[in-house]
Design a protein around this motif. Structure first.
Motif, PDB file in Angstrom:
ATOM      1  N   ILE A  40       0.852  -1.188   0.000  1.00  0.00           N
ATOM      2  CA  ILE A  40       0.000   0.000   0.000  1.00  0.00           C
ATOM      3  C   ILE A  40       0.886   1.236   0.000  1.00  0.00           C
ATOM      4  CG2 ILE A  40      -1.628   1.382   1.331  1.00  0.00           C
ATOM      5  CD1 ILE A  40      -3.007  -1.114   2.141  1.00  0.00           C
ATOM      6  N   ARG A  41       0.577   2.149  -0.897  1.00  0.00           N
ATOM      7  CA  ARG A  41       1.289   3.424  -0.995  1.00  0.00           C
ATOM      8  C   ARG A  41       0.273   4.540  -0.825  1.00  0.00           C
ATOM      9  NH1 ARG A  41       4.187   4.888  -6.522  1.00  0.00           N
ATOM     10  NH2 ARG A  41       2.039   5.238  -7.146  1.00  0.00           N
ATOM     11  N   ILE A  42       0.577   5.457   0.049  1.00  0.00           N
ATOM     12  CA  ILE A  42      -0.253   6.636   0.270  1.00  0.00           C
ATOM     13  C   ILE A  42       0.475   7.816  -0.358  1.00  0.00           C
ATOM     14  CG2 ILE A  42      -1.267   8.176   1.985  1.00  0.00           C
ATOM     15  CD1 ILE A  42      -1.249   5.723   3.896  1.00  0.00           C
ATOM     16  N   THR A  43      -0.225   8.578  -1.187  1.00  0.00           N
ATOM     17  CA  THR A  43       0.360   9.732  -1.848  1.00  0.00           C
ATOM     18  C   THR A  43      -0.284  10.988  -1.294  1.00  0.00           C
ATOM     19  OG1 THR A  43       0.696   8.424  -3.838  1.00  0.00           O
ATOM     20  CG2 THR A  43       0.815  10.807  -4.082  1.00  0.00           C
ATOM     21  N   ARG A  44       0.546  11.897  -0.812  1.00  0.00           N
ATOM     22  CA  ARG A  44       0.062  13.173  -0.306  1.00  0.00           C
ATOM     23  C   ARG A  44       0.740  14.275  -1.094  1.00  0.00           C
ATOM     24  NH1 ARG A  44       0.456  11.710   6.006  1.00  0.00           N
ATOM     25  NH2 ARG A  44      -1.411  10.436   6.080  1.00  0.00           N
ATOM     26  N   TYR A  54       4.774   4.355   2.337  1.00  0.00           N
ATOM     27  CA  TYR A  54       4.460   2.942   2.143  1.00  0.00           C
ATOM     28  C   TYR A  54       4.088   2.325   3.480  1.00  0.00           C
ATOM     29  CZ  TYR A  54       6.381   3.524  -2.489  1.00  0.00           C
ATOM     30  OH  TYR A  54       6.592   3.948  -3.773  1.00  0.00           O
ATOM     31  N   LYS A  55       2.969   1.599   3.514  1.00  0.00           N
ATOM     32  CA  LYS A  55       2.479   0.978   4.734  1.00  0.00           C
ATOM     33  C   LYS A  55       2.998  -0.449   4.836  1.00  0.00           C
ATOM     34  CE  LYS A  55      -0.495   2.997   6.928  1.00  0.00           C
ATOM     35  NZ  LYS A  55      -0.289   3.783   8.115  1.00  0.00           N
ATOM     36  N   LYS A  56       3.207  -0.886   6.055  1.00  0.00           N
ATOM     37  CA  LYS A  56       3.660  -2.243   6.332  1.00  0.00           C
ATOM     38  C   LYS A  56       2.516  -3.220   6.079  1.00  0.00           C
ATOM     39  CE  LYS A  56       5.493  -4.939  10.145  1.00  0.00           C
ATOM     40  NZ  LYS A  56       5.950  -4.900  11.531  1.00  0.00           N
ATOM     41  N   MET A  57       2.791  -4.280   5.314  1.00  0.00           N
ATOM     42  CA  MET A  57       1.763  -5.258   4.981  1.00  0.00           C
ATOM     43  C   MET A  57       2.163  -6.687   5.338  1.00  0.00           C
ATOM     44  SD  MET A  57      -0.960  -3.837   3.750  1.00  0.00           S
ATOM     45  CE  MET A  57      -0.759  -2.517   4.912  1.00  0.00           C
ATOM     46  N   THR A  58       3.267  -6.859   6.059  1.00  0.00           N
ATOM     47  CA  THR A  58       3.682  -8.180   6.531  1.00  0.00           C
ATOM     48  C   THR A  58       3.994  -8.098   8.018  1.00  0.00           C
ATOM     49  OG1 THR A  58       5.955  -7.729   5.881  1.00  0.00           O
ATOM     50  CG2 THR A  58       4.595  -8.953   4.306  1.00  0.00           C
ATOM     51  N   TYR A  59       3.652  -9.151   8.734  1.00  0.00           N
ATOM     52  CA  TYR A  59       3.764  -9.145  10.190  1.00  0.00           C
ATOM     53  C   TYR A  59       4.254 -10.499  10.683  1.00  0.00           C
ATOM     54  CZ  TYR A  59       0.820  -5.056   9.636  1.00  0.00           C
ATOM     55  OH  TYR A  59       0.337  -3.845   9.255  1.00  0.00           O
ATOM     56  N   THR A  60       4.873 -10.519  11.867  1.00  0.00           N
ATOM     57  CA  THR A  60       5.236 -11.769  12.520  1.00  0.00           C
ATOM     58  C   THR A  60       4.234 -12.123  13.612  1.00  0.00           C
ATOM     59  OG1 THR A  60       6.691 -10.576  14.028  1.00  0.00           O
ATOM     60  CG2 THR A  60       7.696 -11.541  12.053  1.00  0.00           C
ATOM     61  N   ASN A  61       3.265 -11.266  13.839  1.00  0.00           N
ATOM     62  CA  ASN A  61       2.248 -11.480  14.854  1.00  0.00           C
ATOM     63  C   ASN A  61       0.874 -11.522  14.178  1.00  0.00           C
ATOM     64  OD1 ASN A  61       0.116 -10.541  16.753  1.00  0.00           O
ATOM     65  ND2 ASN A  61       1.814 -10.634  18.208  1.00  0.00           N
ATOM     66  N   LEU A  62       0.141 -12.613  14.364  1.00  0.00           N
ATOM     67  CA  LEU A  62      -1.162 -12.778  13.724  1.00  0.00           C
ATOM     68  C   LEU A  62      -2.162 -11.716  14.170  1.00  0.00           C
ATOM     69  CD1 LEU A  62      -3.072 -14.354  11.897  1.00  0.00           C
ATOM     70  CD2 LEU A  62      -3.496 -15.913  13.822  1.00  0.00           C
ATOM     71  N   GLY A  63      -2.119 -11.338  15.424  1.00  0.00           N
ATOM     72  CA  GLY A  63      -3.053 -10.326  15.920  1.00  0.00           C
ATOM     73  C   GLY A  63      -2.888  -8.993  15.213  1.00  0.00           C
ATOM     74  N   ASN A  64      -1.648  -8.576  14.972  1.00  0.00           N
ATOM     75  CA  ASN A  64      -1.407  -7.321  14.261  1.00  0.00           C
ATOM     76  C   ASN A  64      -1.890  -7.404  12.820  1.00  0.00           C
ATOM     77  OD1 ASN A  64      -0.215  -6.384  16.565  1.00  0.00           O
ATOM     78  ND2 ASN A  64       1.868  -6.629  15.850  1.00  0.00           N
TER      79      ASN A  64
END
Length: 87
Positions: A40-44, A54-64
């Motif tokens: 995901i990319r946010i353009t302002r 750029y937003k984080k889209m991968t995690y090591t914690n399922l809850g997050n």
């Protein structure tokens, strides 16, 4: 009952008093849209430079990962975002 602590694979102490710990992850969780891994990319326009965040889209914690999916589904008024487990 307390949650068990993480398994520490590697530790390094840094000179400023901090400690870096490499932790074992049970799995890796990626956010998907219609079962396709995404970024995901946010353009302002008001930002100097290229104006992209750029937003984080991968995690090591399922809850997050699940919380991010819920936020995206709510923002885009869809149920097409989900979590992909990578082991």
């Amino acid at each position: 009952m307390a949650r068990p602590g993480p398994e520490i694979l590697l530790t390094q102490e840094v000179g400023d008093g901090t400690t870096w710990e490499i932790l074992k992850a049970e799995a890796y969780y990626a956010i998907t849209y219609k079962e396709q891994p995404i970024g995901i990319r946010i353009t302002r326009g008001s930002m100097t430079g290229n104006g992209h965040i750029y937003k984080k889209m991968t995690y090591t914690n399922l809850g997050n990962a699940r919380a991010q999916v819920n936020r995206l589904n709510h923002r885009f008024k869809t149920e097409d975002f989900s979590v992909m487990v990578i082991e």
